[in-house]
Design an enzyme around this catalytic site. Structure first.
Site, PDB file in Angstrom:
ATOM      1  N   LYS A 188       0.826  -1.205   0.000  1.00 16.62           N
ATOM      2  CA  LYS A 188       0.000   0.000   0.000  1.00 16.62           C
ATOM      3  C   LYS A 188       0.868   1.266   0.000  1.00 16.62           C
ATOM      4  O   LYS A 188       2.068   1.197   0.270  1.00 16.62           O
ATOM      5  CB  LYS A 188      -0.965  -0.025   1.194  1.00 16.62           C
ATOM      6  CG  LYS A 188      -1.889  -1.253   1.183  1.00 16.62           C
ATOM      7  CD  LYS A 188      -2.938  -1.196   0.078  1.00 16.62           C
ATOM      8  CE  LYS A 188      -3.556  -2.518  -0.320  1.00 16.62           C
ATOM      9  NZ  LYS A 188      -4.224  -3.337   0.636  1.00 16.62           N
TER      10      LYS A 188
HETATM   11  C1  LIG Z   1      -5.322  -4.328   1.005  1.00 13.22           C
HETATM   12  C2  LIG Z   1      -6.786  -4.237   0.991  1.00 13.22           C
HETATM   13  C3  LIG Z   1      -7.581  -4.664   2.058  1.00 13.22           C
HETATM   14  C4  LIG Z   1      -7.074  -5.471   3.226  1.00 13.22           C
HETATM   15  O1  LIG Z   1      -6.024  -4.950   3.891  1.00 13.22           O
HETATM   16  P1  LIG Z   1      -5.049  -5.928   4.720  1.00 13.22           P
HETATM   17  O2  LIG Z   1      -4.195  -4.944   5.455  1.00 13.22           O
HETATM   18  O3  LIG Z   1      -4.297  -6.752   3.742  1.00 13.22           O
HETATM   19  O4  LIG Z   1      -5.883  -6.731   5.631  1.00 13.22           O
HETATM   20  C5  LIG Z   1      -8.947  -4.450   2.008  1.00 13.22           C
HETATM   21  N1  LIG Z   1      -9.506  -3.844   0.962  1.00 13.22           N
HETATM   22  C6  LIG Z   1      -8.794  -3.421  -0.089  1.00 13.22           C
HETATM   23  C7  LIG Z   1      -9.483  -2.733  -1.207  1.00 13.22           C
HETATM   24  C8  LIG Z   1      -7.407  -3.621  -0.124  1.00 13.22           C
HETATM   25  O5  LIG Z   1      -6.727  -3.215  -1.189  1.00 13.22           O
END
Ligand SMILES: *Cc1c(COP(=O)(O)O)cnc(C)c1O
Length: 376
Positions: A188
């Site tokens: 992210k």
């Molecule tokens: C990455 C992501 C998540 C989940 O996040 P985690 O930290 O991996 O649990 C949920 N929704 C979207 C759209 C994502 O891209």
């Protein structure tokens, strides 16, 4: 000379952050502590002073948001089928029923016209997601939510650093704002390796949020404790929070660099290849991903293999999730959401991350041309 493999993304961690993590490791306190508190304060500041609590994943923040919104058995929650499966899984996790609404093929986000017509008496909440960092229209979203008395849980996992009309995602939109969930997974725009944050609406008890995060435990000044709700184990460590604090210093420059690279893709991709490009938005979107749709009939597996042979990593985010076995078993099938299915079958994520030089965009663009020709 062969260039090193170019992944579709890579985190940027500076040396000061690495040194700070080493300090935490030597400090004798490596789980949740002062760094978590400092990270929450920095995030709250970033979100216009709203209450923020951090968690060990973005998925945990979504699940806790649903619990705080009292969503459970008998309730339905509307979301998009074109997202990471976590967005829908949390709805099942709390015992509620997911209802999908197709996407708008231009934004690739939930279609807000169709969202409004999908609302019924059992609809309790909506979880929109900002795919690739392009924000859903917050004005329209909150007008719909306020009209129908729905809670909004913004799945902003991909839109940290993005804005809506000059206001950063995480600030409140509409009537005092609602839940905003961020993920700090390694891929992210802001990472803690794994982690997440939940921005809370003003009417939500922050103490309850903290208890749901850690076994429901409430501690009293005299040293006694009680457990009044069933909480989970979702706390973030000080090690992770330290990485997040180091990342916060760069979020503006990360976003600026991502926008520059996206603009370069628009300028360099050969239009005759017939790729369907994303929406050209350089003020709201944080360009978490640069995603194109392959021309109809292209074999995606062969394309990815051809790019890999040229040293370039390509991702798939995401196949329409209602076609996964878990969801098919609940009655979903091909043809239910034609736009999400078409986009999900043709979408690929090209390399884009802040440390990537311009020359790598050019390298990807020439590999796109040769790879598509080769597999024709
Ligand atoms: C990455 C992501 C998540 C989940 O996040 P985690 O930290 O991996 O649990 C949920 N929704 C979207 C759209 C994502 O891209």
């Amino acid at each position: 000379m062969t260039l090193p493999f170019l992944p579709f993304t890579r985190p940027t961690i500076d040396e000061d952050t690495i040194a700070e993590v080493a300090n935490v490791l030597r400090s004798g306190w490596i789980t949740s502590g002062p760094k978590v508190q400092a990270f929450e304060a920095a995030l709250s500041d970033y979100c216009g002073g709203r209450p923020v609590r951090v968690f060990n994943s973005g998925t945990a923040t979504l699940e806790i948001a649903l619990r705080l919104a009292k969503v459970g058995a008998g309730d339905t929650v509307i979301t998009t089928p074109l997202t990471w499966v976590a967005t829908a899984n949390v709805i099942l996790e709390v015992g509620a029923t997911p209802v999908f609404v197709d996407i708008d093929p231009i934004t690739r986000n939930i279609d807000l016209d169709q969202l409004e017509s999908a609302i019924t008496s059992t609809t309790k909440a909506v979880i929109p997601i900002d795919l690739a960092g392009l924000p859903v229209d917050r004005d329209r979203l909150y007008t719909i939510a306020d009209t129908h008395g729905l809670r909004v849980i913004e799945d902003a996992a991909q839109s940290f650093g993005a804005s809506w009309k000059g206001k950063r995602i995480g600030h409140s939109f509409g009537n005092g704002g609602d839940f905003v969930s961020f993920s700090f997974h390694a891929n992210k725009n802001l990472t803690t390796s794994e982690g997440g944050a939940l921005v809370l609406p003003a009417d939500v008890d922050t103490g309850l949020c903290e208890r749901l995060r850690l076994q429901g435990v409430q501690r009293f000044p005299d040293g006694s404790m009680d457990v009044d709700v069933l909480g989970g184990k979702f706390n973030l460590t000080d090690i992770a929070a330290t990485i997040g604090l180091g990342q916060m210093k760069h979020i503006e420059s990360f976003t600026t660099r991502r926008r520059e690279l996206a603009q370069r893709y628009f300028a360099r991709i050969d239009p005759s290849l017939g790729l369907e490009l994303p929406m050209a938005d350089f003020s709201n979107n944080n360009w978490h991903m640069f995603q194109v749709l392959l021309p109809a009939g292209t074999n995606r597996g062969k394309f990815i293999a051809a790019m890999k042979q040229r040293g370039i990593g390509v991702g798939v985010h995401y196949p329409a999730l209602h076609l996964f076995s878990l969801y098919r078993a609940r009655g979903f099938k091909e043809g239910d959401f034609p736009q999400a299915e078409r986009v999900g079958a043709a979408i690929v994520t090209l390399p884009l991350f802040p440390a990537m030089p311009d020359s790598d965009v050019d390298r990807v663009c020439s590999a796109l041309s040769t790879s598509l020709q080769e597999i024709e």
